[in-house]
Design an enzyme around this catalytic site. Structure first.
Site, PDB file in Angstrom:
ATOM      1  N   SER A   1       0.826  -1.026   0.063  1.00  0.00           N
ATOM      2  CA  SER A   1       0.074  -0.063   0.115  1.00  0.00           C
ATOM      3  C   SER A   1       0.971   1.327  -0.067  1.00  0.00           C
ATOM      4  O   SER A   1       1.659   1.431   0.809  1.00  0.00           O
ATOM      5  CB  SER A   1      -0.893   0.195   1.232  1.00  0.00           C
ATOM      6  OG  SER A   1      -1.449   1.096   1.332  1.00  0.00           O
TER       7      SER A   1
ATOM      8  N   HIS B   1      -8.337   1.104  -4.235  1.00  0.00           N
ATOM      9  CA  HIS B   1      -9.079   1.009  -3.167  1.00  0.00           C
ATOM     10  C   HIS B   1      -9.879   2.227  -2.877  1.00  0.00           C
ATOM     11  O   HIS B   1      -9.400   3.156  -2.197  1.00  0.00           O
ATOM     12  CB  HIS B   1      -8.317   0.451  -1.732  1.00  0.00           C
ATOM     13  CG  HIS B   1      -9.047   0.330  -0.649  1.00  0.00           C
ATOM     14  ND1 HIS B   1      -8.545   0.135   0.496  1.00  0.00           N
ATOM     15  CD2 HIS B   1     -10.641   0.137  -0.378  1.00  0.00           C
ATOM     16  CE1 HIS B   1      -9.599  -0.065   1.642  1.00  0.00           C
ATOM     17  NE2 HIS B   1     -10.668  -0.030   0.942  1.00  0.00           N
TER      18      HIS B   1
ATOM     19  N   MET C   1     -11.492  -5.846   5.080  1.00  0.00           N
ATOM     20  CA  MET C   1     -10.590  -4.702   5.835  1.00  0.00           C
ATOM     21  C   MET C   1     -10.249  -5.329   7.224  1.00  0.00           C
ATOM     22  O   MET C   1     -11.158  -5.837   7.890  1.00  0.00           O
ATOM     23  CB  MET C   1     -11.476  -3.485   6.119  1.00  0.00           C
ATOM     24  CG  MET C   1     -11.616  -2.735   4.747  1.00  0.00           C
ATOM     25  SD  MET C   1      -9.913  -1.999   4.195  1.00  0.00           S
ATOM     26  CE  MET C   1      -9.271  -1.420   5.410  1.00  0.00           C
TER      27      MET C   1
ATOM     28  N   MET D   1      -9.017   8.153  -0.587  1.00  0.00           N
ATOM     29  CA  MET D   1      -9.721   8.459   0.796  1.00  0.00           C
ATOM     30  C   MET D   1     -10.553   9.909   0.243  1.00  0.00           C
ATOM     31  O   MET D   1      -9.765  10.742  -0.103  1.00  0.00           O
ATOM     32  CB  MET D   1      -9.159   8.609   2.050  1.00  0.00           C
ATOM     33  CG  MET D   1      -8.288   7.178   2.066  1.00  0.00           C
ATOM     34  SD  MET D   1      -7.568   7.585   3.723  1.00  0.00           S
ATOM     35  CE  MET D   1      -6.436   6.056   3.744  1.00  0.00           C
TER      36      MET D   1
ATOM     37  N   ASP E   1      -6.694  -6.502   4.110  1.00  0.00           N
ATOM     38  CA  ASP E   1      -5.996  -5.094   4.324  1.00  0.00           C
ATOM     39  C   ASP E   1      -5.948  -4.559   5.445  1.00  0.00           C
ATOM     40  O   ASP E   1      -7.113  -4.157   6.202  1.00  0.00           O
ATOM     41  CB  ASP E   1      -6.820  -4.193   3.107  1.00  0.00           C
ATOM     42  CG  ASP E   1      -6.196  -2.770   2.941  1.00  0.00           C
ATOM     43  OD1 ASP E   1      -5.302  -2.672   3.565  1.00  0.00           O
ATOM     44  OD2 ASP E   1      -6.636  -1.803   2.587  1.00  0.00           O
TER      45      ASP E   1
ATOM     46  N   HIS F   1      -1.432  -1.414  -4.139  1.00  0.00           N
ATOM     47  CA  HIS F   1      -2.397  -0.927  -3.626  1.00  0.00           C
ATOM     48  C   HIS F   1      -2.731   0.472  -3.427  1.00  0.00           C
ATOM     49  O   HIS F   1      -1.831   1.049  -2.601  1.00  0.00           O
ATOM     50  CB  HIS F   1      -2.435  -1.823  -2.235  1.00  0.00           C
ATOM     51  CG  HIS F   1      -3.944  -1.579  -1.579  1.00  0.00           C
ATOM     52  ND1 HIS F   1      -5.131  -2.467  -1.695  1.00  0.00           N
ATOM     53  CD2 HIS F   1      -4.524  -0.619  -0.494  1.00  0.00           C
ATOM     54  CE1 HIS F   1      -6.179  -1.939  -0.708  1.00  0.00           C
ATOM     55  NE2 HIS F   1      -5.726  -1.024  -0.418  1.00  0.00           N
TER      56      HIS F   1
ATOM     57  N   ASP G   1      -4.782   3.517  -1.810  1.00  0.00           N
ATOM     58  CA  ASP G   1      -5.789   3.952  -1.035  1.00  0.00           C
ATOM     59  C   ASP G   1      -6.283   5.307  -1.369  1.00  0.00           C
ATOM     60  O   ASP G   1      -5.715   6.580  -1.507  1.00  0.00           O
ATOM     61  CB  ASP G   1      -5.233   3.888   0.476  1.00  0.00           C
ATOM     62  CG  ASP G   1      -5.326   2.692   0.989  1.00  0.00           C
ATOM     63  OD1 ASP G   1      -6.191   1.727   0.519  1.00  0.00           O
ATOM     64  OD2 ASP G   1      -4.079   2.369   1.562  1.00  0.00           O
TER      65      ASP G   1
ATOM     66  N   MET H   1     -12.180   4.666  -0.799  1.00  0.00           N
ATOM     67  CA  MET H   1     -12.725   4.671   0.426  1.00  0.00           C
ATOM     68  C   MET H   1     -13.417   5.996   0.418  1.00  0.00           C
ATOM     69  O   MET H   1     -13.206   7.130   0.864  1.00  0.00           O
ATOM     70  CB  MET H   1     -11.728   4.674   1.444  1.00  0.00           C
ATOM     71  CG  MET H   1     -11.343   3.178   1.961  1.00  0.00           C
ATOM     72  SD  MET H   1      -9.785   3.221   3.066  1.00  0.00           S
ATOM     73  CE  MET H   1      -8.735   3.504   1.798  1.00  0.00           C
TER      74      MET H   1
HETATM   75  C1  DX5 Z   1      -6.309   1.714   5.506  1.00  0.00           C
HETATM   76  C2  DX5 Z   1      -6.051   1.396   4.272  1.00  0.00           C
HETATM   77  C3  DX5 Z   1      -4.713   0.405   4.197  1.00  0.00           C
HETATM   78  C4  DX5 Z   1      -3.481   0.770   4.758  1.00  0.00           C
HETATM   79  C5  DX5 Z   1      -2.929  -0.431   5.241  1.00  0.00           C
HETATM   80  O1  DX5 Z   1      -7.504   2.498   5.481  1.00  0.00           O
HETATM   81  O2  DX5 Z   1      -7.045   0.952   3.563  1.00  0.00           O
HETATM   82  O3  DX5 Z   1      -4.587   0.134   2.796  1.00  0.00           O
HETATM   83  O4  DX5 Z   1      -2.803   1.629   3.681  1.00  0.00           O
HETATM   84  O5  DX5 Z   1      -1.824  -0.045   5.939  1.00  0.00           O
HETATM   85  P1  DX5 Z   1      -1.038  -0.947   6.994  1.00  0.00           P
HETATM   86  O6  DX5 Z   1      -0.470  -2.255   6.321  1.00  0.00           O
HETATM   87  O7  DX5 Z   1       0.051  -0.083   7.550  1.00  0.00           O
HETATM   88  O8  DX5 Z   1      -2.108  -1.500   8.160  1.00  0.00           O
HETATM   89 ZN    ZN Z   2      -6.565   0.062   1.571  1.00  0.00          ZN
END
Ligand code: DX5
Ligand code: ZN
Length: 216
Positions: free
Chosen positions: A6, A63, A134, A34, A172, A30, A32, A65
């Site tokens: 990620s 991903h 998650m 947001m 994740d 990956h 993220d 969010m």
């Molecule tokens: C959290 C994200 C994850 C995050 C994981 O909201 O969706 O993808 O980056 O990070 P680690 O591996 O540090 O938990």
């Molecule tokens: Zn994620």
């Protein structure tokens, strides 16, 4: 097991270089996205993701969010093999959204927050390419793996296998050398890791250590 770092845990001022450093060692990235609404944090959006997409042949797993995925899916440049994943908590009917993602040329992924029962995706499994379980509350990297995620992964694995489907399970949040083995044993196909890869100084070593811990 496929490994997906990620980039949230990478040096965000040097993303292109960070990606290039591990691209040959991992199976996908990956990403993220947001919106500060679905989760209490804002990361990056289509302009940055699309700029990174250029010149990288490793697949992206985006991903989302965000509260309104339908509005933004078509803004992402995708290549065949990329996946766009949205949260089922935000949509009344996920089917048109999966179809929209596939029309855009990506694989369709469904994501579940830790407190959403995995049974919520069972009816949708024939249409989905991936389910992202998650194992922390979405919004931030560096959190601790929620132990009841293991049972959720097992339940989902059992259902996918029982129906002989090819849906991938991605996990994740909070994965590290100490828990990756039981997560893979529970049925995960794709392991997302932020802190455990980009949070480490020696990324090559971190990737090798995770692979060894998973299979050793
Ligand atoms: C959290 C994200 C994850 C995050 C994981 O909201 O969706 O993808 O980056 O990070 P680690 O591996 O540090 O938990
Ligand atoms: Zn994620």
């Amino acid at each position: 097991m496929k490994l997906a770092p990620s980039i949230l845990a990478a040096d965000l001022g040097r993303l292109r270089e960070e990606i290039a450093e591990v691209a040959g060692l991992v199976d996908s990235f990956h990403i993220d996205v947001m919106d500060g609404h679905f989760v209490p944090n804002i990361s990056i959006g289509p302009p940055v993701v699309n700029a990174l997409r250029d010149g990288c042949t490793t697949p992206f797993n985006i991903h989302l969010m965000i509260t309104d995925p339908a509005r933004y899916i078509d803004s992402f440049l995708v290549r065949p093999g990329d996946t766009i994943t949205f949260h089922i908590e935000v949509v009344a009917d996920p089917r048109p959204l999966i179809a929209q993602i596939k029309r855009a040329g990506a694989r369709g992924g469904l994501s579940l927050k830790p407190r959403t029962p995995v049974e919520a995706v069972f009816d949708l499994l024939p249409e989905a390419d991936l389910v992202l379980v998650m194992s922390v509350e979405p919004g931030f990297g560096g959190q601790e793996f929620l132990p009841d995620s293991l049972e959720r992964i097992r339940l989902l694995r059992r259902e996918i296998d029982r129906r002989s489907l090819a849906v991938e399970i991605a996990v994740d949040g909070g994965v590290n050398e100490g828990n990756i083995r039981e997560i893979v044993a529970a049925g995960a196909d794709v392991i997302v890791a932020g802190t455990a890869i980009f949070g480490q100084r020696d990324r090559r070593r971190a990737v090798a250590a995770l692979r060894q811990a998973a299979g050793g």
